[in-house]
Enzyme design. Structure first.
Site, PDB file in Angstrom:
ATOM      1  N   SER A 157      35.258  32.018  38.797  1.00  0.00           N
ATOM      2  CA  SER A 157      36.515  32.190  38.075  1.00  0.00           C
ATOM      3  C   SER A 157      36.294  32.708  36.645  1.00  0.00           C
ATOM      4  O   SER A 157      35.875  33.841  36.448  1.00  0.00           O
ATOM      5  CB  SER A 157      37.286  30.866  38.083  1.00  0.00           C
ATOM      6  OG  SER A 157      38.612  31.042  37.675  1.00  0.00           O
ATOM      7  N   ASP A 175      29.925  45.043  32.530  1.00  0.00           N
ATOM      8  CA  ASP A 175      30.609  46.342  32.474  1.00  0.00           C
ATOM      9  C   ASP A 175      30.401  47.040  31.129  1.00  0.00           C
ATOM     10  O   ASP A 175      30.332  48.271  31.063  1.00  0.00           O
ATOM     11  CB  ASP A 175      32.098  46.172  32.754  1.00  0.00           C
ATOM     12  CG  ASP A 175      32.379  45.835  34.212  1.00  0.00           C
ATOM     13  OD1 ASP A 175      31.478  46.027  35.051  1.00  0.00           O
ATOM     14  OD2 ASP A 175      33.490  45.357  34.511  1.00  0.00           O
ATOM     15  N   LYS A 207      35.609  33.990  43.042  1.00  0.00           N
ATOM     16  CA  LYS A 207      37.001  33.548  42.897  1.00  0.00           C
ATOM     17  C   LYS A 207      37.705  34.453  41.886  1.00  0.00           C
ATOM     18  O   LYS A 207      37.590  34.268  40.685  1.00  0.00           O
ATOM     19  CB  LYS A 207      37.072  32.091  42.445  1.00  0.00           C
ATOM     20  CG  LYS A 207      38.505  31.573  42.295  1.00  0.00           C
ATOM     21  CD  LYS A 207      38.522  30.129  41.832  1.00  0.00           C
ATOM     22  CE  LYS A 207      39.950  29.657  41.591  1.00  0.00           C
ATOM     23  NZ  LYS A 207      40.581  30.335  40.431  1.00  0.00           N
TER      24      LYS A 207
END
Length: 709
Positions: free
Chosen positions: A474, A485, A500
């Site tokens: 999560s 990224d 998740k």
């Protein structure tokens, strides 16, 4: 055999029994039909209008609730028979219609039947454990109860009980034999007990465990078992949407904030008694000094009022009387563990912070340079108090403290961090980039919304490595994905994180029924999916590590991808962002680490161990014949010895607390002990050692940045 190398059989069977009963209480008298109907009415409306997934309450939905509720009550197939299920099946495609009409007839009928089944339970296990089992008989049991059919009739049902209890007893005998053999190796003069004696002891042990289990079952209330039905309904939308009864909501708030108001003691139920399990370091009871682990609380008084006897009271109710608002007095009548004396102990309640919930850091020196390791157990926040501490504020402060000690890089440990607050995850990610998008979130039927860090300053512009595993989920995945990224950090650890990629909102049900006086609890409902700034979802896929290291979870089934009803992976357009590309040698460092891991015999052994665990997870069949069970046990024990040294490691690194903690550990012996254990374990952690190798090797590009003050 060490049965834990395959499964802890006794534990699994008892957990399955309790799981089937945790929503039941044969003796409950606090039923409230009006409240039940209100809950159904409000929940169905909230779900159909606000859940991320648009789902019709139709026959397919009805069938899903049908199976979920029955399996939830009886996962180990100990109570219902095929005849019972056939009778219930009349409602298989009617539940949706009943829910639309705020009717809980299906629930009531199943539960009334369940009550009758529970009444038989003690007679079943009592009679079966009253005499020895036939361990010479050749027979097996498969404990994968999901695949097992319900018993055809009561006779076959009793046979199910017999096999499960026989397995428990057989496992306990095996443990006793192994302990006896180990004692014999040390002392040849000990009295050796026969199989007959050990078998009798094992049956007595199991009977005691069963009696204690059913004592706990009797403590459960209507609220507990009705929650199972409601969760069968809301869980049909997705596995992370749950109904939280008032007590469950209170525990959730406590976990999220990392604090509570009370005396600062963890309590456990021991038979009919409430016992002190542990004192919270720095809490009121710890400061007062008279209460100790092992003490039994007999009675509770509020200030000068008459004491209330809590012997025999369910643990949840006892806790209600012991907890209380900051500044109020509680007087505990306590039986002391050490001498058995009875004392009255007065404690002034206060806010208790659960230290293990919060960010903590340590410093390690490696080849003349210092590095900071920050452990972030979860992304905590107190939604009711904006001035309270939260993980973002604490993280910023911890980084500043480490900067003052001139660390050269940061290792952020997110292993086993199951997530928490989306808000704090975004804010923490913003500490490591100049500014820009951190995550994209999407409501049902809407375009994705980009959540940005708008502060152009950076709290930390140095090297960063993020350590994860398959239980990092999560909010942990939001942070790790953003760092990956942007090229801001190397992600190292398990092959992929949990996966998740959904956002839940906790909504008090009374908000939708404001004139109702009783607390209706809350619904934790999936309202959004989140996406990386590169457009991909972390749902199912999680975050793949730049450097994957084998661990015991590598081949196990427990990620999001293994959950029934999990939402699918998808993607949205990429957000507009600029990579930091912070390192000159990112690829080189990653490739060298991968080579080290691939050539390391320790990691090779761990990979073999993980495959072995996987094969054991899939093998759920056991012999109930003594000779065969013993032979199987010895084979497993022999195989497990091969992996006994898999995680034995010592890096010779020395971890120490940052300077600000020195005075804290000097005056707090419990905190000092916790830090010593943590530092010792870090030195023996090969994953931390390799992450530090990576951190040490990273070279920053010569990029000018503005750091936060």
């Amino acid at each position: 055999m060490k049965i834990t190398n395959k499964f802890n059989i006794t534990l699994i069977v008892f957990l399955l029994i309790f799981q089937s009963l945790k929503a039941d209480n044969t003796f409950a008298k606090d039923t409230d039909p009006e409240k039940d109907k209100i809950l159904v009415y409000v929940l169905k409306n909230i779900l159909t209008r606000g859940h991320f997934v648009e789902k019709d309450m139709n026959d397919d939905f009805s069938e899903q609730v049908f199976h979920s509720f029955i399996d939830g009550l009886d996962p180990s197939k100990r109570y219902f028979t095929q005849e019972d299920v056939k009778e219930f099946s009349k409602f298989k495609y009617e539940i949706d219609n009943q829910l639309i009409a705020d009717d809980v007839s299906f629930y009531n009928i199943v539960y009334q039947s369940f009550i009758e089944k529970i009444k038989n339970a003690k007679s079943y296990y009592g009679a079966l454990l009253a005499k020895p089992f036939n361990f010479k008989k050749t027979e097996t049991i498969d404990i994968d109860y999901k695949k097992a059919p319900f018993a055809k009739n009561e006779k076959e049902l009793i046979n199910y009980w017999r096999k499960q209890l026989k397995l428990n007893v057989l496992s306990r005998i095996q443990d006793k034999l192994e302990k006896q053999e180990a004692q014999l190796e040390k002392d040849k003069k000990i009295d050796v007990k026969s199989f007959k004696v050990l078998e009798k002891e094992a049956r007595a042990d199991i009977l005691k465990n069963m009696d204690e289990l059913y004592l706990r079952i009797e403590e459960l209330e209507h609220e507990d078992w009705f929650s199972t039905f409601l969760n069968s309904v809301v869980g049909a939308f997705d596995p992370h949407t749950t109904y939280m009864a008032p007590r469950t909501k209170e525990r959730f708030d406590q976990d999220m904030s990392g604090k509570l108001e009370g005396i600062g003691a963890r309590l456990v139920k021991k038979g009919i008694y409430t016992e002190i399990f542990e004192l919270v370091s720095g809490g009121p009871a710890w400061k007062q000094g008279a209460l100790e682990a092992g003490d039994i609380i007999l009675a509770v008084a509020q200030g000068n009022s008459e004491p209330l006897d809590i012997v025999g009271m369910r643990l949840g109710d006892a806790i209600k009387f012991i907890k209380g608002k900051k500044g109020t007095e509680v007087r505990l009548t306590v039986k002391k563990k050490l001498d058995g004396s009875t004392k009255i102990i007065s404690i002034l309640r206060d806010i208790v912070e659960l230290e293990e919930t919060f960010v903590k850091s340590t410093i390690v020196e490696k080849e003349g340079r210092k590095y900071g390791l920050i452990d972030l157990p979860r992304f905590y926040i107190d939604f009711s108090d904006s001035n309270s501490r939260d993980s973002a504020k604490d993280m910023e402060r911890e980084i500043e403290r480490l900067k003052s000690e001139n660390v050269s890089g940061l290792l952020i440990d997110l292993r086993n961090n199951g997530g928490g607050s989306l808000k704090t995850a975004i804010e923490i990610a913003g500490l490591f980039i100049p500014k820009g998008p951190i995550v994209q979130v999407k409501f049902r039927g809407r375009a994705p919304e980009v959540k940005n860090d708008t502060d152009p300053k950076m709290q930390w512009d140095g090297a960063v490595v993020v350590l994860v595993n398959e239980l990092s989920a999560s909010a942990s995945e939001i942070f790790a994905a953003a760092m990956q990224d942007y090229g801001r950090a190397i992600i190292i650890g398990g092959n992929q994180t949990y996966g998740k990629g959904t956002v839940q909102s906790v909504i008090p049900i009374n908000n939708f029924y404001p004139n109702y006086e009783k607390d209706l609890g809350a619904i934790k409902m999936t309202i959004q999916k989140f996406y990386r700034v590169n457009g991909g979802s972390t749902q199912i896929e999680g975050v793949y590590s730049d450097i994957a290291m084998p661990n015991k979870y590598s081949y196990m089934k427990f990620g999001e991808r293994d959950l029934d009803g999990a939402l699918v992976w998808d993607k949205v357009p990429q957000a507009t962002y600029t990579k930091t590309n912070s390192y000159e040698n990112f690829s080189e460092v990653v490739n060298k680490s991968k080579s080290r891991v691939a050539l390391d015999p320790k990691f090779e052994l761990i990979n073999e161990y993980a495959k072995w665990l996987k094969s054991n997870q899939e093998n759920t069949s056991y012999s109930l014949n003594t000779a065969e069970f013993s032979a199987e046990s010895k084979l497993i024990e022999k195989a497990s010895k091969k992996y006994a040294t898999a995680f034995k490691y010592n890096s010779d690194l020395r971890f120490k607390s940052p300077k600000y903690e020195f005075p804290l550990v000097e005056k707090d012996s419990i905190l000092a002990e916790k830090r010593t254990i943590w530092h010792t374990n870090l030195a023996k952690d090969m994953y931390v050692a390799e992450a530090l190798n990576v951190l040490q090797a990273l070279k920053l590009k010569n990029v000018e940045v503005i750091t936060k003050n």
